[in-house]
Design a protein around this motif. Structure first.
Motif, PDB file in Angstrom:
ATOM      1  N   MET A  63       0.724  -1.257   0.063  1.00 16.62           N
ATOM      2  CA  MET A  63      -0.020  -0.096   0.021  1.00 16.62           C
ATOM      3  C   MET A  63       0.704   1.231   0.125  1.00 16.62           C
ATOM      4  O   MET A  63       1.923   1.018   0.569  1.00 16.62           O
ATOM      5  N   ILE A  64       0.214   2.433  -0.730  1.00 18.45           N
ATOM      6  CA  ILE A  64       1.207   3.641  -0.751  1.00 18.45           C
ATOM      7  C   ILE A  64       1.596   3.977   0.738  1.00 18.45           C
ATOM      8  O   ILE A  64       2.764   4.619   0.953  1.00 18.45           O
ATOM      9  N   THR A  65       0.671   4.092   1.638  1.00 16.99           N
ATOM     10  CA  THR A  65       0.981   4.320   3.090  1.00 16.99           C
ATOM     11  C   THR A  65       2.377   3.328   3.583  1.00 16.99           C
ATOM     12  O   THR A  65       3.215   3.997   4.350  1.00 16.99           O
ATOM     13  N   ASP A  66       2.313   2.331   3.252  1.00 19.39           N
ATOM     14  CA  ASP A  66       3.556   1.370   3.741  1.00 19.39           C
ATOM     15  C   ASP A  66       4.658   1.769   2.997  1.00 19.39           C
ATOM     16  O   ASP A  66       5.788   2.156   3.542  1.00 19.39           O
ATOM     17  N   LEU A  67       4.641   2.331   1.569  1.00 22.60           N
ATOM     18  CA  LEU A  67       5.836   2.780   1.055  1.00 22.60           C
ATOM     19  C   LEU A  67       6.320   4.089   1.704  1.00 22.60           C
ATOM     20  O   LEU A  67       7.538   4.406   1.850  1.00 22.60           O
ATOM     21  N   MET A  68       5.385   4.868   2.311  1.00 25.88           N
ATOM     22  CA  MET A  68       5.696   6.201   2.671  1.00 25.88           C
ATOM     23  C   MET A  68       6.436   5.854   4.034  1.00 25.88           C
ATOM     24  O   MET A  68       7.573   6.326   4.292  1.00 25.88           O
ATOM     25  N   GLU A 123       8.176   3.107   5.008  1.00 23.27           N
ATOM     26  CA  GLU A 123       9.569   2.495   4.644  1.00 23.27           C
ATOM     27  C   GLU A 123      10.336   3.481   4.574  1.00 23.27           C
ATOM     28  O   GLU A 123      11.638   3.302   4.893  1.00 23.27           O
ATOM     29  N   ASP A 124      10.026   4.505   3.695  1.00 19.93           N
ATOM     30  CA  ASP A 124      10.984   5.668   3.390  1.00 19.93           C
ATOM     31  C   ASP A 124      11.369   6.407   4.408  1.00 19.93           C
ATOM     32  O   ASP A 124      12.591   6.799   4.640  1.00 19.93           O
ATOM     33  N   HIS A 125      10.323   6.576   5.509  1.00 25.44           N
ATOM     34  CA  HIS A 125      10.911   7.086   6.623  1.00 25.44           C
ATOM     35  C   HIS A 125      11.723   6.414   7.433  1.00 25.44           C
ATOM     36  O   HIS A 125      12.793   7.063   8.037  1.00 25.44           O
ATOM     37  N   GLU A 126      11.555   5.106   7.628  1.00 24.32           N
ATOM     38  CA  GLU A 126      12.461   4.324   8.334  1.00 24.32           C
ATOM     39  C   GLU A 126      13.840   4.024   7.568  1.00 24.32           C
ATOM     40  O   GLU A 126      14.977   4.075   8.137  1.00 24.32           O
ATOM     41  N   ALA A 127      13.822   3.855   6.204  1.00 27.73           N
ATOM     42  CA  ALA A 127      15.133   3.974   5.486  1.00 27.73           C
ATOM     43  C   ALA A 127      16.072   5.115   5.835  1.00 27.73           C
ATOM     44  O   ALA A 127      17.149   5.036   5.976  1.00 27.73           O
ATOM     45  N   GLY A 128      15.336   6.459   5.793  1.00 30.47           N
ATOM     46  CA  GLY A 128      15.935   7.636   6.077  1.00 30.47           C
ATOM     47  C   GLY A 128      16.544   7.832   7.548  1.00 30.47           C
ATOM     48  O   GLY A 128      17.606   7.993   7.468  1.00 30.47           O
ATOM     49  N   ARG A 129      15.782   7.331   8.458  1.00 28.87           N
ATOM     50  CA  ARG A 129      16.380   7.043   9.763  1.00 28.87           C
ATOM     51  C   ARG A 129      17.481   6.255   9.758  1.00 28.87           C
ATOM     52  O   ARG A 129      18.584   6.461  10.743  1.00 28.87           O
ATOM     53  N   LEU A 173      17.008   8.684  -2.273  1.00 26.72           N
ATOM     54  CA  LEU A 173      15.555   8.117  -1.752  1.00 26.72           C
ATOM     55  C   LEU A 173      14.628   9.266  -1.558  1.00 26.72           C
ATOM     56  O   LEU A 173      13.638   9.070  -1.887  1.00 26.72           O
ATOM     57  N   TRP A 174      15.150  10.315  -1.045  1.00 24.93           N
ATOM     58  CA  TRP A 174      14.374  11.500  -0.765  1.00 24.93           C
ATOM     59  C   TRP A 174      13.655  12.224  -2.097  1.00 24.93           C
ATOM     60  O   TRP A 174      12.718  12.665  -2.115  1.00 24.93           O
ATOM     61  N   ARG A 175      14.581  12.072  -2.769  1.00 21.93           N
ATOM     62  CA  ARG A 175      14.116  12.738  -4.359  1.00 21.93           C
ATOM     63  C   ARG A 175      13.110  11.934  -4.868  1.00 21.93           C
ATOM     64  O   ARG A 175      12.077  12.206  -5.510  1.00 21.93           O
ATOM     65  N   ALA A 176      13.188  10.415  -4.752  1.00 23.13           N
ATOM     66  CA  ALA A 176      12.252   9.250  -5.236  1.00 23.13           C
ATOM     67  C   ALA A 176      10.909   9.617  -4.539  1.00 23.13           C
ATOM     68  O   ALA A 176       9.753   9.622  -4.860  1.00 23.13           O
ATOM     69  N   HIS A 177      11.174   9.698  -3.142  1.00 25.56           N
ATOM     70  CA  HIS A 177      10.057   9.889  -2.239  1.00 25.56           C
ATOM     71  C   HIS A 177       9.142  11.219  -2.567  1.00 25.56           C
ATOM     72  O   HIS A 177       8.076  11.017  -2.694  1.00 25.56           O
ATOM     73  N   GLY A 178       9.986  12.435  -2.870  1.00 26.32           N
ATOM     74  CA  GLY A 178       9.332  13.440  -3.335  1.00 26.32           C
ATOM     75  C   GLY A 178       8.447  13.377  -4.683  1.00 26.32           C
ATOM     76  O   GLY A 178       7.343  14.088  -4.906  1.00 26.32           O
ATOM     77  N   ALA A 179       9.149  12.787  -5.488  1.00 26.78           N
ATOM     78  CA  ALA A 179       8.557  12.218  -6.800  1.00 26.78           C
ATOM     79  C   ALA A 179       7.345  11.518  -6.525  1.00 26.78           C
ATOM     80  O   ALA A 179       6.208  11.857  -7.147  1.00 26.78           O
ATOM     81  N   ARG A 213       8.694   5.137  -8.336  1.00 26.28           N
ATOM     82  CA  ARG A 213      10.018   4.655  -7.555  1.00 26.28           C
ATOM     83  C   ARG A 213      10.909   3.995  -8.363  1.00 26.28           C
ATOM     84  O   ARG A 213      12.063   4.113  -8.462  1.00 26.28           O
ATOM     85  N   LEU A 214      10.155   3.141  -9.369  1.00 22.36           N
ATOM     86  CA  LEU A 214      11.008   2.131 -10.349  1.00 22.36           C
ATOM     87  C   LEU A 214      11.776   3.279 -11.203  1.00 22.36           C
ATOM     88  O   LEU A 214      13.080   3.058 -11.357  1.00 22.36           O
ATOM     89  N   ARG A 215      10.973   4.211 -11.731  1.00 26.11           N
ATOM     90  CA  ARG A 215      11.623   5.439 -12.789  1.00 26.11           C
ATOM     91  C   ARG A 215      12.662   6.004 -11.923  1.00 26.11           C
ATOM     92  O   ARG A 215      13.836   6.328 -12.697  1.00 26.11           O
ATOM     93  N   GLU A 216      12.742   6.231 -10.723  1.00 27.74           N
ATOM     94  CA  GLU A 216      13.523   6.906  -9.936  1.00 27.74           C
ATOM     95  C   GLU A 216      14.946   6.286  -9.581  1.00 27.74           C
ATOM     96  O   GLU A 216      15.877   6.909  -8.924  1.00 27.74           O
ATOM     97  N   GLY A 217      14.692   4.860  -9.454  1.00 31.42           N
ATOM     98  CA  GLY A 217      15.789   3.925  -9.189  1.00 31.42           C
ATOM     99  C   GLY A 217      15.887   3.601  -7.830  1.00 31.42           C
ATOM    100  O   GLY A 217      16.879   3.335  -7.180  1.00 31.42           O
ATOM    101  N   VAL A 218      14.626   3.877  -7.191  1.00 33.63           N
ATOM    102  CA  VAL A 218      14.663   3.368  -5.870  1.00 33.63           C
ATOM    103  C   VAL A 218      13.692   2.288  -5.421  1.00 33.63           C
ATOM    104  O   VAL A 218      12.676   2.169  -6.254  1.00 33.63           O
TER     105      VAL A 218
END
Length: 153
Positions: free
Chosen positions: A1-6, A8-14, A41-47, A148-153
């Motif tokens: 789910m998209i919320t899980d992706l969000m 996961e990005d938070h945790e990866a950043g930490r 990661l954060w540019r892909a997250h932003g996209a 995310r695939l397009r952004e390479g993450v």
């Protein structure tokens, strides 16, 4: 789910912050690599946020500037991380009178990142979960994965 992706990005950043912040003074290459990873990661997250999440939530806030603030903070995190990655070889600077110290900026980056994560986890994720139909969440999730695939993450 998209919320899980969000989330996961938070945790990866930490995790990236833990690596970069706990590197010994001499490990400037390690810090540079960690922060460069955070930038990607954060540019892909932003996209993902720009192309999937924020358009889905447009019009759900009484304050029209709320999403603008989210966008601005998102960009700030990526910009600060890129700046710190470029300056990683100068992170041994111990002149405490210099306001542009690497570690001072690193702490500012962490605080800005955590503010963004709190807004996303405390406001955006609940709106996605409660205000959108499951079918719409599915479409957003597919869009987010494609971004995310397009952004390479």
């Amino acid at each position: 789910m998209i919320t899980d992706l969000m989330r996961e990005d938070h945790e990866a950043g930490r995790e990236i912050f833990a690596v970069a912040g706990n590197s010994p003074f001499e490990a400037t290459a390690e810090r540079e690599a960690a922060l460069s990873h955070l930038v990607r990661l954060w540019r892909a997250h932003g996209a993902m946020m720009e192309e999937a999440v924020l358009p889905a939530l447009d019009g759900t806030f009484e304050n029209p500037g709320a999403l603008s603030d989210v966008r601005e903070r998102q960009a700030t995190v990526a910009e600060l991380a890129a700046d710190l990655a470029r300056r990683a070889d100068r992170s041994n600077d111990q002149d405490l009178g210099d306001p542009s110290l690497w570690y001072t900026d690193f702490e500012r980056l962490k605080a800005t990142f955590e503010e963004q994560c709190l807004i996303e986890a405390g406001t955006l994720i609940p709106l996605l979960q409660h205000d959108l139909a499951p079918e719409r969440i599915g479409v957003l999730t597919r869009t987010a994965r494609a971004v995310r695939l397009r952004e390479g993450v």
